[in-house]
Scaffold this active site. Structure first.
Site, PDB file in Angstrom:
ATOM      1  N   ARG A 176      74.212  -4.546 106.484  1.00  0.00           N
ATOM      2  CA  ARG A 176      74.233  -5.899 107.037  1.00  0.00           C
ATOM      3  C   ARG A 176      74.673  -5.801 108.499  1.00  0.00           C
ATOM      4  O   ARG A 176      75.595  -5.039 108.831  1.00  0.00           O
ATOM      5  CB  ARG A 176      75.233  -6.783 106.285  1.00  0.00           C
ATOM      6  CG  ARG A 176      74.795  -7.205 104.887  1.00  0.00           C
ATOM      7  CD  ARG A 176      73.611  -8.171 104.911  1.00  0.00           C
ATOM      8  NE  ARG A 176      73.237  -8.581 103.564  1.00  0.00           N
ATOM      9  CZ  ARG A 176      72.296  -8.000 102.814  1.00  0.00           C
ATOM     10  NH1 ARG A 176      71.619  -6.974 103.289  1.00  0.00           N
ATOM     11  NH2 ARG A 176      72.015  -8.450 101.621  1.00  0.00           N
TER      12      ARG A 176
ATOM     13  N   HIS B 245      64.460  -5.928 108.548  1.00  0.00           N
ATOM     14  CA  HIS B 245      65.182  -6.105 107.269  1.00  0.00           C
ATOM     15  C   HIS B 245      64.256  -5.910 106.066  1.00  0.00           C
ATOM     16  O   HIS B 245      63.953  -6.870 105.338  1.00  0.00           O
ATOM     17  CB  HIS B 245      65.880  -7.468 107.223  1.00  0.00           C
ATOM     18  CG  HIS B 245      66.946  -7.525 106.156  1.00  0.00           C
ATOM     19  ND1 HIS B 245      68.101  -8.254 106.290  1.00  0.00           N
ATOM     20  CD2 HIS B 245      67.046  -6.913 104.943  1.00  0.00           C
ATOM     21  CE1 HIS B 245      68.838  -8.103 105.193  1.00  0.00           C
ATOM     22  NE2 HIS B 245      68.213  -7.286 104.362  1.00  0.00           N
TER      23      HIS B 245
HETATM   24  P1  NDP Z   1      77.364  -1.469  95.592  1.00  0.00           P
HETATM   25  O1  NDP Z   1      78.129  -2.699  95.367  1.00  0.00           O
HETATM   26  O2  NDP Z   1      76.734  -0.775  94.439  1.00  0.00           O
HETATM   27  O3  NDP Z   1      78.273  -0.391  96.357  1.00  0.00           O
HETATM   28  C1  NDP Z   1      79.065  -0.708  97.438  1.00  0.00           C
HETATM   29  C2  NDP Z   1      79.786   0.535  97.930  1.00  0.00           C
HETATM   30  O4  NDP Z   1      80.549   0.189  99.096  1.00  0.00           O
HETATM   31  C3  NDP Z   1      80.769   1.096  96.900  1.00  0.00           C
HETATM   32  O5  NDP Z   1      80.821   2.497  96.982  1.00  0.00           O
HETATM   33  C4  NDP Z   1      82.086   0.483  97.365  1.00  0.00           C
HETATM   34  O6  NDP Z   1      83.248   1.212  97.030  1.00  0.00           O
HETATM   35  C5  NDP Z   1      81.917   0.511  98.869  1.00  0.00           C
HETATM   36  N1  NDP Z   1      82.817  -0.445  99.503  1.00  0.00           N
HETATM   37  C6  NDP Z   1      82.875  -1.799  99.332  1.00  0.00           C
HETATM   38  N2  NDP Z   1      83.877  -2.323 100.061  1.00  0.00           N
HETATM   39  C7  NDP Z   1      84.469  -1.281 100.697  1.00  0.00           C
HETATM   40  C8  NDP Z   1      85.566  -1.183 101.584  1.00  0.00           C
HETATM   41  N3  NDP Z   1      86.267  -2.260 101.972  1.00  0.00           N
HETATM   42  N4  NDP Z   1      85.910   0.038 102.048  1.00  0.00           N
HETATM   43  C9  NDP Z   1      85.222   1.144 101.640  1.00  0.00           C
HETATM   44  N5  NDP Z   1      84.165   1.125 100.806  1.00  0.00           N
HETATM   45  C10 NDP Z   1      83.787  -0.083 100.338  1.00  0.00           C
HETATM   46  O7  NDP Z   1      76.226  -1.848  96.681  1.00  0.00           O
HETATM   47  P2  NDP Z   1      74.750  -1.260  96.830  1.00  0.00           P
HETATM   48  O8  NDP Z   1      74.823   0.200  97.026  1.00  0.00           O
HETATM   49  O9  NDP Z   1      73.872  -1.779  95.741  1.00  0.00           O
HETATM   50  O10 NDP Z   1      74.272  -2.004  98.181  1.00  0.00           O
HETATM   51  C11 NDP Z   1      74.976  -1.829  99.402  1.00  0.00           C
HETATM   52  C12 NDP Z   1      74.504  -2.874 100.401  1.00  0.00           C
HETATM   53  O11 NDP Z   1      73.194  -2.564 100.885  1.00  0.00           O
HETATM   54  C13 NDP Z   1      74.325  -4.287  99.832  1.00  0.00           C
HETATM   55  O12 NDP Z   1      75.566  -4.953  99.716  1.00  0.00           O
HETATM   56  C14 NDP Z   1      73.417  -4.930 100.859  1.00  0.00           C
HETATM   57  O13 NDP Z   1      74.175  -5.573 101.847  1.00  0.00           O
HETATM   58  C15 NDP Z   1      72.665  -3.754 101.463  1.00  0.00           C
HETATM   59  N6  NDP Z   1      71.221  -3.832 101.175  1.00  0.00           N
HETATM   60  C16 NDP Z   1      70.335  -3.853 102.214  1.00  0.00           C
HETATM   61  C17 NDP Z   1      68.978  -3.899 101.983  1.00  0.00           C
HETATM   62  C18 NDP Z   1      67.997  -3.821 103.107  1.00  0.00           C
HETATM   63  O14 NDP Z   1      66.797  -3.972 102.874  1.00  0.00           O
HETATM   64  N7  NDP Z   1      68.406  -3.586 104.325  1.00  0.00           N
HETATM   65  C19 NDP Z   1      68.438  -3.962 100.614  1.00  0.00           C
HETATM   66  C20 NDP Z   1      69.447  -3.909  99.594  1.00  0.00           C
HETATM   67  C21 NDP Z   1      70.784  -3.863  99.886  1.00  0.00           C
HETATM   68  P3  NDP Z   1      83.648   1.446  95.477  1.00  0.00           P
HETATM   69  O15 NDP Z   1      82.698   2.556  95.046  1.00  0.00           O
HETATM   70  O16 NDP Z   1      85.032   1.881  95.527  1.00  0.00           O
HETATM   71  O17 NDP Z   1      83.394   0.135  94.777  1.00  0.00           O
END
Ligand code: NDP
Length: 319
Positions: A234, A282
């Site tokens: 994002r 995007h």
């Molecule tokens: P998940 O919810 O499966 O994973 C999120 C990861 O980020 C986890 O490893 C989590 O840690 C980590 N995380 C969250 N908050 C923090 C923090 N404060 N500090 C450190 N690590 C953190 O998400 P996805 O992998 O499914 O998707 C990730 C993002 O990709 C989505 O939220 C979306 O915004 C973006 N996206 C973009 C697209 C595009 O076309 N450009 C398409 C689809 C998604 P933990 O493992 O400890 O929970």
């Protein structure tokens, strides 16, 4: 073979997205749940009939008067535009898509962008524009360090694919993770070290109050001189003005950006004209009806039988 008939599903599903194909989603849902009535949010309908919502960036007030809503399915992986809205009925579970095909599509994009830097392709693109045969000896993949911020459904898949290419991969998440072949780090205390070791930084974190503006000027400056940034998560995770300055000054060697603070990226934004920036609108990964409809149908059935849905978003955590 005897297959048990599916239980009837009461109520209708409302669909809303400006980016996704309504008829493809309606047909994919009805192929699995023939009894399910699907209506588009713009069609006339009685809000009290709606039990399920399948939405991407629905307009404000969309959920008003849907007093029988039981499930909101976010038509994508990132839920930042959904959690925290004021028109969401309390207690209605929100789920998101975690489709393996979506993870594979995202990993493909990240792999393309990272290998483009690891193989110095931008150098050859620029040389070609000048009509120059500019030999640069290829680097051995393990000498290139890629840091992946976020090791969730999408981040872990991309990290594994990068590692399979022989690149040195570091990962960073909130809670500790173990992924074979990836040097995993967790928590804020380790972020600066991870950044200082990244020749290529891949941002795959959800947008939450904790991650908003995480990659500010100071943290971007911790990247080694000449490092490249790939943001497929994002826009507001990264300070875009600082990013532009650092790309201009050469502290950052390049950026591949699929997401921006404002989308569409406004005409005239300096990023458009920068030679060391690759911009895509995007689409690093999208939800695919044929594969994702299955998990949505399962959740509709679960909820209609009084069971909790799977892949529920933790609204307090924000992802
Ligand atoms: P998940 O919810 O499966 O994973 C999120 C990861 O980020 C986890 O490893 C989590 O840690 C980590 N995380 C969250 N908050 C923090 C923090 N404060 N500090 C450190 N690590 C953190 O998400 P996805 O992998 O499914 O998707 C990730 C993002 O990709 C989505 O939220 C979306 O915004 C973006 N996206 C973009 C697209 C595009 O076309 N450009 C398409 C689809 C998604 P933990 O493992 O400890 O929970």
């Amino acid at each position: 073979m005897h297959t048990a008939p599916l239980p009837a599903v009461s109520g209708a599903m409302v669909f809303y997205s400006q980016f996704d194909d309504y008829t493809a989603w309606r047909d994919a849902m009805q192929a699995r749940l023939p009894d399910l009535r699907v209506v588009h949010g713009d069609e006339a309908h009685d809000p009290a009939d709606i039990h399920y919502a399948l939405v991407w960036k629905a307009p404000p007030g969309f959920f008003d008067r849907m007093k029988n809503l039981r499930l909101i399915v976010n038509l994508g992986a990132g839920v930042d535009s959904l959690v925290g809205r004021e028109d969401l009925p309390a207690e209605v579970p929100i789920t998101r898509l975690t489709d393996p095909n979506m993870a594979r599509m995202m990993a493909g994009y990240v792999l393309f962008a990272a290998l483009r830097y690891a193989r110095d392709i931008p150098h050859f693109e620029a040389a070609q524009r000048r009509g120059e045969w500019a030999y640069r000896h290829p680097r051995s993949p393990e000498t290139v360090r890629v840091a992946v911020l976020g090791l969730g459904e999408l981040g872990a898949c991309a990290a594994r694919e990068l590692s399979r290419q022989g690149l040195t991969v570091l990962g960073w998440s909130r809670s500790p993770r173990r992924i074979e072949g990836i040097e995993c780090h967790a928590g804020m205390a380790s972020l600066d070290t991870v950044l200082s070791r990244a020749d290529i930084l891949v941002v795959m974190l959800p947008l939450t109050p904790q991650t908003h503006g995480l990659l500010d000027r100071e943290r971007l400056r911790r990247l080694p001189r000449g490092a490249a940034l790939i943001n497929v998560a994002r826009g507001p995770l990264v300070d875009q003005v600082a990013l532009t300055d650092l790309l201009r000054s050469g502290h950052l060697g390049g950026a591949t950006l699929d997401v921006f603070e404002r989308e569409p990226l406004p005409p005239g934004d300096p990023l458009w004209a920068m030679e060391n920036v690759l911009i895509t609108p995007h689409l690093a990964s999208v939800a695919i009806p044929a594969s994702a409809a299955e998990q949505i149908a399962d959740n509709v059935l679960r909820v209609s039988q009084g069971l909790p849905p799977v892949n529920r978003v933790d609204a307090a955590r924000g992802y």
